[in-house]
Write an enzyme that holds these catalytic residues in place. Sequence first.
Site, short mmCIF file in Angstrom:
data_model
loop_
_atom_site.label_atom_id
_atom_site.label_comp_id
_atom_site.label_asym_id
_atom_site.label_seq_id
_atom_site.Cartn_x
_atom_site.Cartn_y
_atom_site.Cartn_z
N LYS A 52 0.83 -1.22 0.00
CA LYS A 52 0.00 0.00 0.00
C LYS A 52 0.86 1.26 0.00
O LYS A 52 0.45 2.31 -0.51
CB LYS A 52 -1.01 -0.02 1.14
N THR A 62 -4.16 5.53 3.21
CA THR A 62 -2.91 6.14 2.78
C THR A 62 -3.04 6.79 1.40
O THR A 62 -2.27 7.69 1.07
CB THR A 62 -1.78 5.07 2.79
O1 LIG Z 1 2.68 8.25 6.42
P1 LIG Z 1 2.73 6.90 5.74
O2 LIG Z 1 2.48 6.98 4.28
O3 LIG Z 1 3.99 6.17 6.11
O4 LIG Z 1 1.52 6.04 6.34
C1 LIG Z 1 1.45 5.82 7.71
C2 LIG Z 1 0.72 4.56 8.03
O5 LIG Z 1 1.34 3.45 7.42
C3 LIG Z 1 -0.73 4.61 7.69
O6 LIG Z 1 -1.36 3.43 8.10
#
Ligand SMILES: O=P(O)(O)OC[C@H](O)CO
Length: 324
Positions: free
Chosen positions: A183, A240
Amino acid sequence: MTIGVIGGGAWGTALAQVAAESNDVLLWAREPEVAGAINSAHENIVFLPGVPLSPAIRATGTLDDLSECEMLLVVAPAQHLRAVLSEAPRADVPLLLCAKGIEAGTRLLMSEVAAQVQPRAPIAVLSGPTFAHEVAARLPTAVTLACEDEALGRSLAEKIARPFFRPYLSTDVIGAEIGGAVKNVLAIACGIVEGRGLGQNARAALISRGFAEMTRFGLAKGARAETLAGLSGLGDLVLTCSSTSSRNFSLGVGIGQGRAASELLADRKSVAEGAFTAPVLQEAAREIGVEMPVVDAVCTLLAGRAGVNEVIGALLSRPIRAEG
Ligand SMILES: O=P(O)(O)OC[C@H](O)CO
Ligand SMILES: NC(=O)c1ccc[n+]([C@@H]2O[C@H](COP(=O)([O-])OP(=O)(O)OC[C@H]3O[C@@H](n4cnc5c(N)ncnc54)[C@H](O)[C@@H]3O)[C@@H](O)[C@H]2O)c1
């Protein structure tokens, strides 16, 4: 009980705050200024500023100090997990792995890396849609806690659950890890679409086609479909891919606006895991013959091998095919 947290970034700090509601917490931070400010001012001034932390959280810069902890939350970024866990005391206490990524070079998931460097430790994975600042603010959050040993998974979940922080149990460790790793790459793609002003239809299409890629790759690696469609897969993908609170999404926004990925990454103190996972994921998918065109497009843009318009044009002109 004393819970150890390895990693004083935003997520390690937010999880320490959750755990500190009913445990003593000892947090290892790599940066002396982070450990110092947590101990003196109860604040992580670098990675989670503005959040008053529980006095039940103590910080240390010495990994050996964690040797008395009864469980360890491992929250070092994916590309540093091997080095940090290798320096940690040999543990036979449960390790709850919270980083989202695939190791460059080895193409191993975090549970596989941990099993190599801490072979005596039982392993579980915590993953899901969880912005650190929301968890630290006690906003309602649900996560997947995956552990092959069901009884251990349940007991770990009971130790970290709070009314606002709700783990759902799974035995599909690989599935939980693949969702969280993939993701992040897809969030970069959605950020690019946002930064280029390509509209909400395009973003929804990317989430949907990206989920198809995650599912193809995950099933080929032995993940279960229901895990990929759950909190740690689709749930986290939706979060995300929808918010500039995501470091991966905001990296994509910058690329979509025409800035070089290398320049955007050089400016950052916080980690955008998708940038490191993307090329490893591409290699891993090619190795097993799984097609991942959105992941390929992100890799091309991260490496600066083509411009945004060219890459999006190529994605849109792929042959018409069946959806399923
Ligand atoms: O800020 P990111 O893109 O690393 O996302 C944070 C977390 O993984 C969201 O679940
Ligand atoms: N922030 C979130 O909302 C969130 C939520 C869920 C999962 N995660 C995951 O948690 C992991 C940690 O992310 P974060 O947000 O806490 O980090 P962060 O971006 O807030 O901070 C960066 C972290 O990287 C560490 N670091 C930098 N260089 C290092 C090195 N050479 N060796 C060891 N550590 C080093 C820093 O000490 C710091 O802990 C990532 O895998 C991320 O995907 C983050």
